[in-house]
Design a protein around this motif. Sequence first.
Motif, PDB file in Angstrom:
ATOM      1  N   VAL A  34      32.391  34.502  28.619  1.00 33.16           N
ATOM      2  CA  VAL A  34      32.461  33.163  29.219  1.00 33.16           C
ATOM      3  C   VAL A  34      32.587  33.250  30.735  1.00 33.16           C
ATOM      4  N   GLU A  35      31.785  32.461  31.406  1.00 31.61           N
ATOM      5  CA  GLU A  35      31.777  32.421  32.876  1.00 31.61           C
ATOM      6  C   GLU A  35      31.811  30.965  33.306  1.00 31.61           C
ATOM      7  N   ARG A  36      32.739  30.684  34.198  1.00 32.88           N
ATOM      8  CA  ARG A  36      32.937  29.319  34.663  1.00 32.88           C
ATOM      9  C   ARG A  36      31.749  28.788  35.477  1.00 32.88           C
ATOM     10  N   GLY A  42      29.369  36.803  39.352  1.00 34.62           N
ATOM     11  CA  GLY A  42      30.652  36.779  40.062  1.00 34.62           C
ATOM     12  C   GLY A  42      30.487  36.804  41.571  1.00 34.62           C
ATOM     13  N   THR A  43      31.400  37.491  42.229  1.00 29.94           N
ATOM     14  CA  THR A  43      31.391  37.556  43.692  1.00 29.94           C
ATOM     15  C   THR A  43      30.090  38.160  44.223  1.00 29.94           C
ATOM     16  N   LEU A  44      29.485  39.025  43.438  1.00 29.55           N
ATOM     17  CA  LEU A  44      28.241  39.673  43.883  1.00 29.55           C
ATOM     18  C   LEU A  44      27.163  38.655  44.246  1.00 29.55           C
ATOM     19  N   SER A  49      24.104  42.134  50.851  1.00 31.34           N
ATOM     20  CA  SER A  49      23.758  43.549  50.777  1.00 31.34           C
ATOM     21  C   SER A  49      25.049  44.251  50.407  1.00 31.34           C
ATOM     22  N   SER A  50      24.965  45.462  49.869  1.00 31.44           N
ATOM     23  CA  SER A  50      26.222  46.073  49.453  1.00 31.44           C
ATOM     24  C   SER A  50      26.376  47.494  49.962  1.00 31.44           C
ATOM     25  N   PHE A  51      27.628  47.846  50.266  1.00 28.27           N
ATOM     26  CA  PHE A  51      27.950  49.245  50.563  1.00 28.27           C
ATOM     27  C   PHE A  51      28.005  49.964  49.227  1.00 28.27           C
ATOM     28  N   PRO A  52      27.852  51.233  49.105  1.00 33.79           N
ATOM     29  CA  PRO A  52      27.566  52.156  50.211  1.00 33.79           C
ATOM     30  C   PRO A  52      26.081  52.488  50.346  1.00 33.79           C
ATOM     31  N   THR A  80      31.302  27.679  31.431  1.00 29.41           N
ATOM     32  CA  THR A  80      32.264  27.542  30.330  1.00 29.41           C
ATOM     33  C   THR A  80      33.578  28.207  30.711  1.00 29.41           C
ATOM     34  N   THR A  81      34.665  27.602  30.275  1.00 27.54           N
ATOM     35  CA  THR A  81      35.940  28.293  30.476  1.00 27.54           C
ATOM     36  C   THR A  81      36.837  28.117  29.277  1.00 27.54           C
ATOM     37  N   LEU A  82      37.936  28.820  29.348  1.00 27.53           N
ATOM     38  CA  LEU A  82      38.889  28.859  28.261  1.00 27.53           C
ATOM     39  C   LEU A  82      39.896  27.748  28.507  1.00 27.53           C
ATOM     40  N   ALA A 188      32.530  47.249  57.640  1.00 28.66           N
ATOM     41  CA  ALA A 188      31.508  48.119  58.249  1.00 28.66           C
ATOM     42  C   ALA A 188      30.119  47.612  57.871  1.00 28.66           C
ATOM     43  N   LYS A 189      29.974  47.228  56.618  1.00 30.17           N
ATOM     44  CA  LYS A 189      28.689  46.718  56.146  1.00 30.17           C
ATOM     45  C   LYS A 189      28.289  45.454  56.906  1.00 30.17           C
ATOM     46  N   GLN A 190      29.223  44.498  56.983  1.00 30.10           N
ATOM     47  CA  GLN A 190      28.906  43.224  57.644  1.00 30.10           C
ATOM     48  C   GLN A 190      28.591  43.435  59.122  1.00 30.10           C
ATOM     49  N   ALA A 277      45.306  32.728  41.052  1.00 28.94           N
ATOM     50  CA  ALA A 277      46.454  32.038  40.449  1.00 28.94           C
ATOM     51  C   ALA A 277      46.239  31.904  38.944  1.00 28.94           C
ATOM     52  N   GLU A 278      44.984  31.608  38.541  1.00 28.84           N
ATOM     53  CA  GLU A 278      44.787  31.376  37.109  1.00 28.84           C
ATOM     54  C   GLU A 278      44.795  32.674  36.299  1.00 28.84           C
ATOM     55  N   THR A 279      44.555  33.795  36.984  1.00 28.91           N
ATOM     56  CA  THR A 279      44.662  35.075  36.270  1.00 28.91           C
ATOM     57  C   THR A 279      46.110  35.292  35.837  1.00 28.91           C
ATOM     58  N   GLY A 314      38.213  45.282  36.318  1.00 29.70           N
ATOM     59  CA  GLY A 314      37.738  44.768  37.611  1.00 29.70           C
ATOM     60  C   GLY A 314      38.830  44.202  38.493  1.00 29.70           C
ATOM     61  N   GLY A 315      38.433  43.269  39.322  1.00 31.05           N
ATOM     62  CA  GLY A 315      39.282  42.747  40.390  1.00 31.05           C
ATOM     63  C   GLY A 315      40.549  42.045  39.953  1.00 31.05           C
ATOM     64  N   CYS A 316      40.664  41.662  38.680  1.00 28.56           N
ATOM     65  CA  CYS A 316      41.920  41.039  38.262  1.00 28.56           C
ATOM     66  C   CYS A 316      43.032  42.085  38.186  1.00 28.56           C
ATOM     67  N   ALA A 319      42.053  45.155  43.933  1.00 30.72           N
ATOM     68  CA  ALA A 319      40.816  45.209  44.713  1.00 30.72           C
ATOM     69  C   ALA A 319      39.992  46.414  44.277  1.00 30.72           C
ATOM     70  N   VAL A 320      38.730  46.180  44.036  1.00 31.27           N
ATOM     71  CA  VAL A 320      37.865  47.268  43.581  1.00 31.27           C
ATOM     72  C   VAL A 320      36.435  46.966  44.031  1.00 31.27           C
ATOM     73  N   GLU A 321      35.673  48.012  44.279  1.00 32.93           N
ATOM     74  CA  GLU A 321      34.277  47.824  44.671  1.00 32.93           C
ATOM     75  C   GLU A 321      33.429  47.669  43.406  1.00 32.93           C
ATOM     76  N   THR A 322      32.173  47.297  43.564  1.00 32.10           N
ATOM     77  CA  THR A 322      31.327  46.969  42.424  1.00 32.10           C
ATOM     78  C   THR A 322      31.217  48.118  41.419  1.00 32.10           C
ATOM     79  N   GLN A 323      30.983  49.309  41.927  1.00 31.79           N
ATOM     80  CA  GLN A 323      30.820  50.452  41.023  1.00 31.79           C
ATOM     81  C   GLN A 323      32.084  50.649  40.187  1.00 31.79           C
TER      82      GLN A 323
HETATM   83  C1  LIG Z   1      33.461  39.772  51.416  1.00 31.63           C
HETATM   84  C2  LIG Z   1      33.259  40.758  50.313  1.00 31.63           C
HETATM   85  C3  LIG Z   1      32.247  41.703  50.424  1.00 31.63           C
HETATM   86  C4  LIG Z   1      32.055  42.655  49.425  1.00 31.63           C
HETATM   87  N1  LIG Z   1      31.074  43.584  49.579  1.00 31.63           N
HETATM   88  C5  LIG Z   1      30.916  44.540  48.640  1.00 31.63           C
HETATM   89  C6  LIG Z   1      29.922  45.538  48.764  1.00 31.63           C
HETATM   90  O1  LIG Z   1      29.174  45.542  49.747  1.00 31.63           O
HETATM   91  N2  LIG Z   1      29.828  46.511  47.821  1.00 31.63           N
HETATM   92  C7  LIG Z   1      30.670  46.549  46.752  1.00 31.63           C
HETATM   93  O2  LIG Z   1      30.568  47.461  45.927  1.00 31.63           O
HETATM   94  N3  LIG Z   1      31.612  45.597  46.578  1.00 31.63           N
HETATM   95  C8  LIG Z   1      31.744  44.596  47.489  1.00 31.63           C
HETATM   96  N4  LIG Z   1      32.708  43.646  47.318  1.00 31.63           N
HETATM   97  C9  LIG Z   1      33.551  43.718  46.116  1.00 31.63           C
HETATM   98  C10 LIG Z   1      32.888  43.087  44.891  1.00 31.63           C
HETATM   99  O3  LIG Z   1      32.671  41.737  45.146  1.00 31.63           O
HETATM  100  C11 LIG Z   1      33.792  43.301  43.701  1.00 31.63           C
HETATM  101  O4  LIG Z   1      33.949  44.661  43.460  1.00 31.63           O
HETATM  102  C12 LIG Z   1      33.282  42.721  42.418  1.00 31.63           C
HETATM  103  O5  LIG Z   1      32.814  41.427  42.592  1.00 31.63           O
HETATM  104  C13 LIG Z   1      34.386  42.732  41.378  1.00 31.63           C
HETATM  105  O6  LIG Z   1      33.860  42.336  40.176  1.00 31.63           O
HETATM  106  P1  LIG Z   1      34.691  41.555  39.082  1.00 31.63           P
HETATM  107  O7  LIG Z   1      33.789  41.372  37.937  1.00 31.63           O
HETATM  108  O8  LIG Z   1      35.964  42.225  38.837  1.00 31.63           O
HETATM  109  O9  LIG Z   1      35.090  40.153  39.735  1.00 31.63           O
HETATM  110  P2  LIG Z   1      34.170  38.969  40.270  1.00 31.63           P
HETATM  111  O10 LIG Z   1      32.891  39.464  40.772  1.00 31.63           O
HETATM  112  O11 LIG Z   1      35.010  38.181  41.193  1.00 31.63           O
HETATM  113  O12 LIG Z   1      33.874  38.112  38.980  1.00 31.63           O
HETATM  114  C14 LIG Z   1      34.874  37.379  38.319  1.00 31.63           C
HETATM  115  C15 LIG Z   1      34.203  36.219  37.609  1.00 31.63           C
HETATM  116  O13 LIG Z   1      35.136  35.621  36.737  1.00 31.63           O
HETATM  117  C16 LIG Z   1      34.936  34.230  36.755  1.00 31.63           C
HETATM  118  N5  LIG Z   1      36.158  33.594  36.299  1.00 31.63           N
HETATM  119  C17 LIG Z   1      37.384  33.674  36.863  1.00 31.63           C
HETATM  120  N6  LIG Z   1      38.277  32.988  36.141  1.00 31.63           N
HETATM  121  C18 LIG Z   1      37.619  32.440  35.090  1.00 31.63           C
HETATM  122  C19 LIG Z   1      37.988  31.625  33.998  1.00 31.63           C
HETATM  123  N7  LIG Z   1      39.260  31.227  33.832  1.00 31.63           N
HETATM  124  N8  LIG Z   1      37.032  31.243  33.125  1.00 31.63           N
HETATM  125  C20 LIG Z   1      35.747  31.646  33.281  1.00 31.63           C
HETATM  126  N9  LIG Z   1      35.346  32.437  34.286  1.00 31.63           N
HETATM  127  C21 LIG Z   1      36.255  32.824  35.179  1.00 31.63           C
HETATM  128  C22 LIG Z   1      34.596  33.934  38.186  1.00 31.63           C
HETATM  129  O14 LIG Z   1      33.888  32.710  38.288  1.00 31.63           O
HETATM  130  C23 LIG Z   1      33.726  35.140  38.549  1.00 31.63           C
HETATM  131  O15 LIG Z   1      32.367  34.887  38.316  1.00 31.63           O
HETATM  132  C24 LIG Z   1      32.902  42.663  48.282  1.00 31.63           C
HETATM  133  C25 LIG Z   1      33.923  41.717  48.182  1.00 31.63           C
HETATM  134  C26 LIG Z   1      34.116  40.772  49.170  1.00 31.63           C
HETATM  135  C27 LIG Z   1      35.221  39.788  49.043  1.00 31.63           C
END
Ligand SMILES: Cc1cc2nc3c(=O)[nH]c(=O)nc-3n(C[C@H](O)[C@H](O)[C@H](O)COP(=O)(O)OP(=O)(O)OC[C@H]3O[C@@H](n4cnc5c(N)ncnc54)[C@H](O)[C@@H]3O)c2cc1C
Lengths: 345, 191
Positions: A34-36, A42-44, A49-52, A80-82, A188-190, A277-279, A314-316, A319-323
Amino acid sequence: MDIAAKTALVVGGGPAGMEAALKIGQAGFRAVLVEREPDLGGTLRKLVSSFPRWENPADLISVKVQMLEGNGNVECLTSTTLISTERSEKGFWVALRHLKNGGSRELDVDAVILATGFDLMDVSVYGEYGYGIYPNVMSSLEFEERLRTWKEGVGPMPKAVAFFKCVGSRDRSKGFPYCSRICCMYTAKQAGLVKDLFPETKVYVFYMDYRAAGKGYEEFVRDVIEKKHVRYVRGRPAKVLPENGRLLVRAEDTLMGIPVEVVVDMVVLASAIVPRAETRALAKTFGALTDEYGFIEPVPYTTMRSGERIFFAGGCGFAVETQGALQQGAAAAAEVIALFNKSEF
Amino acid sequence: MDTEIYTPLRLDEIEGSLQEEILENLGVDIETCLECGKCSGGCSNGHIFDYTPRKIVQLVKMGDEETLSGMDALWICLSCQLCLDRCPSGIDIPRILDYLREKAVKRDVRATRPNAKLFMELMLKEVRDKGRISEVPLMIRFKKKTGQYLKDAGLGFRMLLKGKLSPFPSRIQKTVGFKKLLSESASENKG
Ligand SMILES: Cc1cc2nc3c(=O)[nH]c(=O)nc-3n(C[C@H](O)[C@H](O)[C@H](O)COP(=O)(O)OP(=O)(O)OC[C@H]3O[C@@H](n4cnc5c(N)ncnc54)[C@H](O)[C@@H]3O)c2cc1C
Ligand code: SF4
Ligand code: SF4
Ligand code: SF4
């Protein structure tokens, strides 16, 4: 009972959640993701563009979405959300709501993975930087949007841009003593992207140190400094002031021990990564462990298990990078698959 | 004492020109500096430098030619190459200092430390005449000019006892060829 009928609910469709759902589906179990937001990624989805490796994050998203759609075991519910949940004998009962059409749905699941990502701290608490007062002082995520519009050819070329690192992070006075881990790299990327778009623009990165511990990371930052000619100035800026419609930044160059100033058109704040906060609320309802800040924690000696039938990725968690988010998604899936395989009932 | 007015350095107003000049003329890229200070830690004379080698690299970045040409370090660097040898990025600081010294001499900037320039000149004369430096005659000439006969005498005596100083001047054998080399390199520098 047919073990393949077991279902995992994955909350959050960023890279961590997508990878977790995909792996569970590939292992032959059912996953409901489920994704809201109306789209997965998500943040991607907000990054240009993404590092590295200077990759386009949209490519990664489309590969994952295609794989998810091609897997008959995964159901992706966007917008959709919970809305509520209760622990049942063999897992959880959950109620979902479609945010657009208001439709709702109930289901029983055998495990839950939280993959709700992180948030950025509210940097307006730093009065000295003027976020929320000067429109050209922005957060790093807002700046990704600016980069996108510049890439599309919209908006004037800035003469100078300053990046401040560790805004909120490594700041006991604001309650975040930790290092947010990814901001050195995305800054550095930005900064490098600004130079790619506008080679004439002067780009300054104010830093205390740069933390680039990852494969290809140090080389990435050095390239931004040495080949793209971004100027790194050591010091934590103290003040942003308006000056003739531009912004004056005051700091100490701590390498020389002298006060320095620079006038720029834009200030980008690498805000601290904080838990959503909702996490925190979700962790409480599902009985997941959290640390003192509200990030989800693993049960000792496990990877991504945070309680009885409750996992995270992941990020909950921090802090973690995409990989890393993808890897944690796969690790959480492995925990769920192991659980589903061994349960006899 | 002079009271300095608080004027922060304006980073956007200094062009990277000195840095670029050094890259272009010497091929020395200071952008690779890691700011680690290994150069300064190992510098033979760092303890008496007003600006340590790391800071000198920073001053080049800042384009602060005034400080660079007026600093003591410019005249008391031994050109021993230790900083270069130890630098993880292989930054040729002695070459930068050579270049800055040349510039300072051309602009007739005087060293603030008394007699530093005199010592340099006497030393270079010794090299030109004999192809090598003999410390004792050089010191005698220096002391004659400055009148500081007893300064460092104790140190000199100890060095003499340890065989680190020879009272007799020596010269290289082929001074003619050497002089030709010197004049060639001088004209190359001009060209
Ligand atoms: C400015 C910035 C630049 C970045 N640049 C890079 C980069 O260049 N390279 C790199 O590797 N990483 C980068 N990152 C980090 C990258 O964004 C994260 O590593 C990645 O997004 C984490 O993935 P995630 O799935 O844990 O979380 P997210 O990508 O944040 O995804 C979480 C998802 O959960 C959804 N969600 C949350 N709560 C609920 C709910 N209650 N119900 C339904 N859905 C919900 C959200 O809508 C979101 O879509 C960057 C981050 C930032 C802030
Ligand atoms: S990752 Fe870098 S910018 Fe972010 S908090 Fe840590 S040291 Fe500061
Ligand atoms: S060459 Fe000069 S700056 Fe370098 S270590 Fe020797 S004395 Fe110090
Ligand atoms: S040793 Fe080299 S990299 Fe380190 S501070 Fe000196 S010049 Fe810079």
